[in-house]
Design a protein around this motif. Sequence first.
Motif, PDB file in Angstrom:
ATOM      1  N   ARG A 127       0.867  -1.169   0.000  1.00 50.08           N
ATOM      2  CA  ARG A 127       0.000   0.000   0.000  1.00 50.08           C
ATOM      3  C   ARG A 127       0.908   1.224   0.000  1.00 50.08           C
ATOM      4  O   ARG A 127       1.712   1.409   0.912  1.00 50.08           O
ATOM      5  N   LEU A 128       0.794   2.052  -1.036  1.00 47.39           N
ATOM      6  CA  LEU A 128       1.646   3.242  -1.176  1.00 47.39           C
ATOM      7  C   LEU A 128       0.785   4.489  -1.014  1.00 47.39           C
ATOM      8  O   LEU A 128      -0.232   4.633  -1.701  1.00 47.39           O
ATOM      9  N   VAL A 129       1.167   5.369  -0.087  1.00 43.11           N
ATOM     10  CA  VAL A 129       0.408   6.609   0.108  1.00 43.11           C
ATOM     11  C   VAL A 129       1.326   7.818  -0.049  1.00 43.11           C
ATOM     12  O   VAL A 129       2.520   7.749   0.232  1.00 43.11           O
ATOM     13  N   ASP A 130       0.734   8.915  -0.512  1.00 37.32           N
ATOM     14  CA  ASP A 130       1.476  10.173  -0.610  1.00 37.32           C
ATOM     15  C   ASP A 130       0.516  11.308  -0.313  1.00 37.32           C
ATOM     16  O   ASP A 130      -0.612  11.314  -0.807  1.00 37.32           O
ATOM     17  N   LYS A 131       0.964  12.275   0.488  1.00 32.01           N
ATOM     18  CA  LYS A 131       0.037  13.345   0.867  1.00 32.01           C
ATOM     19  C   LYS A 131      -0.198  14.343  -0.256  1.00 32.01           C
ATOM     20  O   LYS A 131      -1.199  15.057  -0.250  1.00 32.01           O
ATOM     21  N   ARG A 132       0.693  14.379  -1.241  1.00 33.77           N
ATOM     22  CA  ARG A 132       0.425  15.191  -2.429  1.00 33.77           C
ATOM     23  C   ARG A 132      -0.640  14.501  -3.284  1.00 33.77           C
ATOM     24  O   ARG A 132      -0.950  13.333  -3.080  1.00 33.77           O
ATOM     25  N   THR A 133      -1.142  15.244  -4.260  1.00 38.78           N
ATOM     26  CA  THR A 133      -2.211  14.694  -5.106  1.00 38.78           C
ATOM     27  C   THR A 133      -1.662  13.959  -6.320  1.00 38.78           C
ATOM     28  O   THR A 133      -2.417  13.591  -7.210  1.00 38.78           O
ATOM     29  N   HIS A 134      -0.355  13.753  -6.352  1.00 38.05           N
ATOM     30  CA  HIS A 134       0.264  13.087  -7.508  1.00 38.05           C
ATOM     31  C   HIS A 134       1.423  12.221  -7.031  1.00 38.05           C
ATOM     32  O   HIS A 134       1.921  12.394  -5.913  1.00 38.05           O
ATOM     33  N   ILE A 135       1.846  11.314  -7.902  1.00 36.05           N
ATOM     34  CA  ILE A 135       3.031  10.498  -7.639  1.00 36.05           C
ATOM     35  C   ILE A 135       4.273  11.227  -8.156  1.00 36.05           C
ATOM     36  O   ILE A 135       4.176  12.329  -8.682  1.00 36.05           O
ATOM     37  N   ALA A 136       5.443  10.626  -7.983  1.00 35.28           N
ATOM     38  CA  ALA A 136       6.731  11.091  -8.536  1.00 35.28           C
ATOM     39  C   ALA A 136       7.428  12.139  -7.674  1.00 35.28           C
ATOM     40  O   ALA A 136       8.514  12.595  -8.027  1.00 35.28           O
ATOM     41  N   GLY A 137       6.845  12.512  -6.521  1.00 35.93           N
ATOM     42  CA  GLY A 137       7.539  13.414  -5.608  1.00 35.93           C
ATOM     43  C   GLY A 137       7.967  14.701  -6.273  1.00 35.93           C
ATOM     44  O   GLY A 137       7.250  15.257  -7.110  1.00 35.93           O
ATOM     45  N   ASN A 138       9.164  15.154  -5.929  1.00 33.08           N
ATOM     46  CA  ASN A 138       9.667  16.410  -6.486  1.00 33.08           C
ATOM     47  C   ASN A 138      10.065  16.283  -7.952  1.00 33.08           C
ATOM     48  O   ASN A 138      10.321  17.288  -8.620  1.00 33.08           O
ATOM     49  N   ALA A 139      10.144  15.048  -8.460  1.00 31.26           N
ATOM     50  CA  ALA A 139      10.494  14.858  -9.868  1.00 31.26           C
ATOM     51  C   ALA A 139       9.270  15.002 -10.783  1.00 31.26           C
ATOM     52  O   ALA A 139       9.396  14.919 -12.004  1.00 31.26           O
ATOM     53  N   TYR A 140       8.114  15.224 -10.199  1.00 31.76           N
ATOM     54  CA  TYR A 140       6.868  15.277 -10.966  1.00 31.76           C
ATOM     55  C   TYR A 140       6.951  16.304 -12.097  1.00 31.76           C
ATOM     56  O   TYR A 140       7.371  17.443 -11.901  1.00 31.76           O
ATOM     57  N   ASP A 141       6.559  15.876 -13.284  1.00 31.62           N
ATOM     58  CA  ASP A 141       6.470  16.802 -14.422  1.00 31.62           C
ATOM     59  C   ASP A 141       5.084  16.706 -15.042  1.00 31.62           C
ATOM     60  O   ASP A 141       4.367  15.726 -14.874  1.00 31.62           O
ATOM     61  N   GLU A 142       4.719  17.771 -15.756  1.00 34.71           N
ATOM     62  CA  GLU A 142       3.383  17.847 -16.362  1.00 34.71           C
ATOM     63  C   GLU A 142       3.426  18.875 -17.490  1.00 34.71           C
ATOM     64  O   GLU A 142       4.320  19.722 -17.544  1.00 34.71           O
ATOM     65  N   TYR A 143       2.430  18.795 -18.369  1.00 32.52           N
ATOM     66  CA  TYR A 143       2.312  19.798 -19.427  1.00 32.52           C
ATOM     67  C   TYR A 143       1.610  21.024 -18.852  1.00 32.52           C
ATOM     68  O   TYR A 143       0.563  20.906 -18.228  1.00 32.52           O
ATOM     69  N   ASP A 144       2.229  22.189 -19.025  1.00 37.34           N
ATOM     70  CA  ASP A 144       1.601  23.413 -18.513  1.00 37.34           C
ATOM     71  C   ASP A 144       0.437  23.817 -19.421  1.00 37.34           C
ATOM     72  O   ASP A 144       0.120  23.123 -20.397  1.00 37.34           O
ATOM     73  N   ALA A 145      -0.192  24.922 -19.096  1.00 38.97           N
ATOM     74  CA  ALA A 145      -1.395  25.351 -19.830  1.00 38.97           C
ATOM     75  C   ALA A 145      -1.107  25.624 -21.302  1.00 38.97           C
ATOM     76  O   ALA A 145      -2.026  25.700 -22.121  1.00 38.97           O
ATOM     77  N   HIS A 146       0.174  25.748 -21.653  1.00 45.07           N
ATOM     78  CA  HIS A 146       0.552  26.070 -23.038  1.00 45.07           C
ATOM     79  C   HIS A 146       1.093  24.852 -23.774  1.00 45.07           C
ATOM     80  O   HIS A 146       1.560  24.959 -24.905  1.00 45.07           O
ATOM     81  N   GLY A 147       1.067  23.693 -23.098  1.00 43.50           N
ATOM     82  CA  GLY A 147       1.490  22.461 -23.756  1.00 43.50           C
ATOM     83  C   GLY A 147       2.976  22.180 -23.687  1.00 43.50           C
ATOM     84  O   GLY A 147       3.489  21.341 -24.425  1.00 43.50           O
ATOM     85  N   VAL A 148       3.695  22.868 -22.787  1.00 42.00           N
ATOM     86  CA  VAL A 148       5.129  22.621 -22.622  1.00 42.00           C
ATOM     87  C   VAL A 148       5.330  21.722 -21.391  1.00 42.00           C
ATOM     88  O   VAL A 148       4.756  21.987 -20.324  1.00 42.00           O
ATOM     89  N   LEU A 149       6.131  20.684 -21.546  1.00 42.80           N
ATOM     90  CA  LEU A 149       6.420  19.790 -20.427  1.00 42.80           C
ATOM     91  C   LEU A 149       7.368  20.486 -19.454  1.00 42.80           C
ATOM     92  O   LEU A 149       8.491  20.851 -19.827  1.00 42.80           O
ATOM     93  N   VAL A 150       6.904  20.687 -18.213  1.00 42.27           N
ATOM     94  CA  VAL A 150       7.716  21.394 -17.208  1.00 42.27           C
ATOM     95  C   VAL A 150       7.829  20.541 -15.955  1.00 42.27           C
ATOM     96  O   VAL A 150       6.985  19.687 -15.686  1.00 42.27           O
ATOM     97  N   HIS A 151       8.885  20.779 -15.203  1.00 40.95           N
ATOM     98  CA  HIS A 151       9.078  20.135 -13.902  1.00 40.95           C
ATOM     99  C   HIS A 151       8.497  21.076 -12.850  1.00 40.95           C
ATOM    100  O   HIS A 151       9.005  22.184 -12.671  1.00 40.95           O
ATOM    101  N   ARG A 152       7.433  20.643 -12.177  1.00 36.09           N
ATOM    102  CA  ARG A 152       6.723  21.539 -11.266  1.00 36.09           C
ATOM    103  C   ARG A 152       7.631  22.015 -10.131  1.00 36.09           C
ATOM    104  O   ARG A 152       7.513  23.139  -9.654  1.00 36.09           O
ATOM    105  N   TYR A 153       8.538  21.140  -9.686  1.00 38.34           N
ATOM    106  CA  TYR A 153       9.370  21.469  -8.523  1.00 38.34           C
ATOM    107  C   TYR A 153      10.830  21.699  -8.911  1.00 38.34           C
ATOM    108  O   TYR A 153      11.741  21.289  -8.208  1.00 38.34           O
TER     109      TYR A 153
END
Length: 368
Positions: A33-59
Amino acid sequence: MGNSPVNDCLVVGAGFAGASVARALADAGRQIRLVDKRTHIAGNAYDEYDAHGVLVHRYGPHIFHTNGERIFQWLSRFTGWRPYEHRVLGVVDGKSYPFPINRDTLNQLYGLDLDEAGAQSFFEQVREPRDQIRTSEDVVLNSVGRDLYEKFFLNYTRKQWGLEPSALKAGVAARIPTRTNSDDRYFTDTFQAMPSHGYARMFENMLDHPNISVETGVDFLDIRNSHRCRHVVYTGPVDAFYDHRFGHLPYRSLRFEHEHLPEVARFQQVGTVNYPNDHAYTRITEFKHLTGQEHPGTSIVREYPRAEGDPYYPIPSDANEALYKRYEALALSEPDVTFVGRLAQYRYYNMDQVVGAALTAAKRLLER
């Protein structure tokens, strides 16, 4: 039988430490059982596409590099790779220079024409030898002398850590090499690459296993007395685990200012530019360098170090190390909890070192 453990292991934190432990244990047949208090996996390495479609590292930027073939091969099960060698410039008096300091830095900064032997001789002439290397200041002065220290290191360190370099342990500055050749790569590791579809996708693949259940938005402190698992692997701050019994372990935090620049194909020459002496931020990273993404605009992030906020960096000083040792003594006496990762072990780990520590921890658990 109703109260028997439903899982073999509760893993707290879905960053590199937690996800790697979870997958290694799941591969060995354990129920996780894996839990994380953030709303996503990948910790500080989490990346996502911003509102303009560019892949960015949130942290902030995460650049993968390692000399450990075993670690690289293990992660390669979950991602393809894009070869990428990170380059950094440092801005001094309005001009950009290769950083870490190399022969070209010296030639451009001082108007010289040194070869490798000349660069070596230059460093020998300007360095301030230290009999004992105790602090970050000792490391840099012993290596490159006063002028380069003041131009590239002193103010950057003050911003980044909120401390004088003389108050930081030697290991912080020892992470940054000095070169007599023209190698302008930030890292020289054998394996340097970025996950071809990003870190979040790599973590999704890592945690995609029938023996792993993932719950985000769950704080361990809310479930610590109700979970039914035989063992806990904890990757959060060790002082929080013990309700800060001996006081708070100091961590340095960051505030990230993301910006999209429409119709700017390229904002800066390299992935990251350091600003040791100007601005409240330490550096600007442009993500398209890292990911190789094609896009008519570009997205950047400025990093503002601060004392309050999410813990990012353990602050390596003698006093903090002594405080950590008190928590470590408690942690070592816990038969049913394993502490692993940058926050749980209060260590300035790189990503590959976290994976290595996690795989070692999983192996020990399985042997038990």
